[in-house]
Enzyme design. Sequence first.
Site, PDB file in Angstrom:
ATOM      1  N   GLU A 152       0.820  -1.210   0.000  1.00  0.00           N
ATOM      2  CA  GLU A 152       0.000   0.000   0.000  1.00  0.00           C
ATOM      3  C   GLU A 152       0.850   1.255   0.000  1.00  0.00           C
ATOM      4  O   GLU A 152       2.014   1.236   0.378  1.00  0.00           O
ATOM      5  CB  GLU A 152      -0.892   0.021   1.253  1.00  0.00           C
ATOM      6  CG  GLU A 152      -1.810  -1.176   1.402  1.00  0.00           C
ATOM      7  CD  GLU A 152      -2.920  -1.219   0.371  1.00  0.00           C
ATOM      8  OE1 GLU A 152      -3.183  -0.177  -0.272  1.00  0.00           O
ATOM      9  OE2 GLU A 152      -3.514  -2.285   0.205  1.00  0.00           O
ATOM     10  N   ARG A 164      -9.121  11.095  -7.248  1.00  0.00           N
ATOM     11  CA  ARG A 164      -9.379  10.617  -8.602  1.00  0.00           C
ATOM     12  C   ARG A 164     -10.866  10.624  -8.919  1.00  0.00           C
ATOM     13  O   ARG A 164     -11.273  10.861 -10.046  1.00  0.00           O
ATOM     14  CB  ARG A 164      -8.769   9.230  -8.818  1.00  0.00           C
ATOM     15  CG  ARG A 164      -9.437   8.131  -8.043  1.00  0.00           C
ATOM     16  CD  ARG A 164      -8.832   6.777  -8.387  1.00  0.00           C
ATOM     17  NE  ARG A 164      -9.487   5.728  -7.625  1.00  0.00           N
ATOM     18  CZ  ARG A 164      -8.953   4.557  -7.372  1.00  0.00           C
ATOM     19  NH1 ARG A 164      -7.748   4.273  -7.806  1.00  0.00           N
ATOM     20  NH2 ARG A 164      -9.618   3.657  -6.682  1.00  0.00           N
ATOM     21  N   ASN A 198      -4.957   5.446  -6.306  1.00  0.00           N
ATOM     22  CA  ASN A 198      -5.872   5.893  -5.246  1.00  0.00           C
ATOM     23  C   ASN A 198      -5.274   7.008  -4.401  1.00  0.00           C
ATOM     24  O   ASN A 198      -5.969   7.739  -3.724  1.00  0.00           O
ATOM     25  CB  ASN A 198      -6.362   4.720  -4.382  1.00  0.00           C
ATOM     26  CG  ASN A 198      -5.238   4.042  -3.611  1.00  0.00           C
ATOM     27  OD1 ASN A 198      -4.166   4.614  -3.408  1.00  0.00           O
ATOM     28  ND2 ASN A 198      -5.460   2.816  -3.176  1.00  0.00           N
ATOM     29  N   TYR A 218       4.675   5.359  -6.278  1.00  0.00           N
ATOM     30  CA  TYR A 218       3.459   4.548  -6.141  1.00  0.00           C
ATOM     31  C   TYR A 218       2.728   4.521  -7.486  1.00  0.00           C
ATOM     32  O   TYR A 218       1.830   5.323  -7.764  1.00  0.00           O
ATOM     33  CB  TYR A 218       2.566   5.082  -5.012  1.00  0.00           C
ATOM     34  CG  TYR A 218       1.397   4.157  -4.729  1.00  0.00           C
ATOM     35  CD1 TYR A 218       1.628   2.850  -4.301  1.00  0.00           C
ATOM     36  CD2 TYR A 218       0.084   4.568  -4.907  1.00  0.00           C
ATOM     37  CE1 TYR A 218       0.566   1.980  -4.073  1.00  0.00           C
ATOM     38  CE2 TYR A 218      -0.984   3.703  -4.676  1.00  0.00           C
ATOM     39  CZ  TYR A 218      -0.733   2.417  -4.255  1.00  0.00           C
ATOM     40  OH  TYR A 218      -1.780   1.556  -4.038  1.00  0.00           O
ATOM     41  N   GLU A 250      -0.262  -1.664 -11.051  1.00  0.00           N
ATOM     42  CA  GLU A 250      -0.701  -2.409 -12.244  1.00  0.00           C
ATOM     43  C   GLU A 250      -1.720  -1.612 -13.052  1.00  0.00           C
ATOM     44  O   GLU A 250      -1.982  -1.943 -14.197  1.00  0.00           O
ATOM     45  CB  GLU A 250      -1.225  -3.786 -11.837  1.00  0.00           C
ATOM     46  CG  GLU A 250      -2.666  -3.856 -11.333  1.00  0.00           C
ATOM     47  CD  GLU A 250      -2.949  -3.122 -10.028  1.00  0.00           C
ATOM     48  OE1 GLU A 250      -1.991  -2.909  -9.247  1.00  0.00           O
ATOM     49  OE2 GLU A 250      -4.122  -2.755  -9.794  1.00  0.00           O
TER      50      GLU A 250
END
Length: 377
Positions: A138, A205, A251, A257, A260
């Site tokens: 994370e 987002r 996110n 960061y 995929e």
Amino acid sequence: MSSTARFDWKVPFYIICVTCGLITLPLFLKSIGNQLSTVCTAYVGKVPSVKETNISSVIQKSEKPILLIWLWPYGVKFELKDCKTHFNIDSCVLTDDRSLYNVADGVLFYHKSIAWDLGNLPKDPRPAFQKWIWYNVESPTNTGRKAGLENLFNLTLTYRRDLDITARYELSIVKSPEPFVCPQKNKIVCWIASNNIAGTGASVRQNYYNELRKHIDVNVYGRAVSGASSLRQEDYYSTIASCKFYLAFENSRHEDYITEKLNGPMVAGTVPIVLGPSRENYEQFIPADSFIHVDDFSDPKALAEYLLQLNQNEEMYMRYFAWRQYFKATPHLLSTQNEFTQPICAACDHIAKDNTFNVVHDLFWWFHKNVEGHQWK
Ligand SMILES: *[C@@H]1O[C@H](CO)[C@@H](O)[C@H](O)[C@H]1NC(C)=O
Ligand SMILES: *[C@@H]1O[C@H](CO)[C@@H](O)[C@H](O)[C@H]1NC(C)=O
């Protein structure tokens, strides 16, 4: 330490472990079931049963280091032979048999699975040669600071490049390039989003999307947007391929960061529109002309106008694929079961080569440094 000495005292320990395991397994499964009911319902029934391992054969046959997975991510297991099958990594003995704790060279702990009171860490003393690996996928926004983890681990396994073991999807060099045939497109912009929980940072987002869709049609799949159609795993790459652009929105925005979400369109032959760390940071991983960054535009409306322009201009659009002459993207494994396979295999590979002494003193200091926290407006 000779292997006979190892074997003698381990047998009773093994029996105790298996017994404890059998007693606690139903409770364990039930608790994962409760926690995961929305995340991966499909798995809960499939967690494999405790299996007998022939310990003496594992130890005697192998000169390879042993990597013990103490805490599986979310309790979700993959087949231990998958490292060989998918990544041709066969440099360690990967196991989740806790009776091997005292001989394991590396022990891996998934951060989210560590109990807040650290009650599920090994109680036995740690052998001098053993390395504890802290594994986290994370971003800092979504990493709980658990007290007492300082001076405990020897290696870190994360997406960050400045740490010990880095697990990420990277482009590889093409040896003999083939001409790129752009897949048939019947949509302009697509987005697959499964999480819109504001606490994870996803509201940035979500806000960008809400603004963008006022100016251009966005085909959305996944749970995050009400009314969006769900997507079957086997349709993932073909769906992305059918769109000219794909919203590769992370996110939360942190250095390195990049997940995929970017790899999908790079594999499929679709132009990624990224929201995450800075353009500079992306350019350390992928060519500058292979993607569109939301920060290149003053606002979502300006981005929408540019996309509509590219939609009309084949030549400009195709320039975004020039990089394919030199590099190629490798598909990532899609099943929930294999979500964590690649990083754990990377740890297996690392432990076989690494003979350094190392202690991670302050786990959270470096993890929370360089937090960008910038937003698009
Ligand atoms: C365990 O492995 C050893 C060595 O390969 C073998 O001699 C022994 O028969 C095996 N024991 C069982 C119960 O399979
Ligand atoms: C691993 O870290 C611990 C401190 O938590 C330390 O005592 C131990 O010597 C380290 N071992 C290795 C092999 O680096």
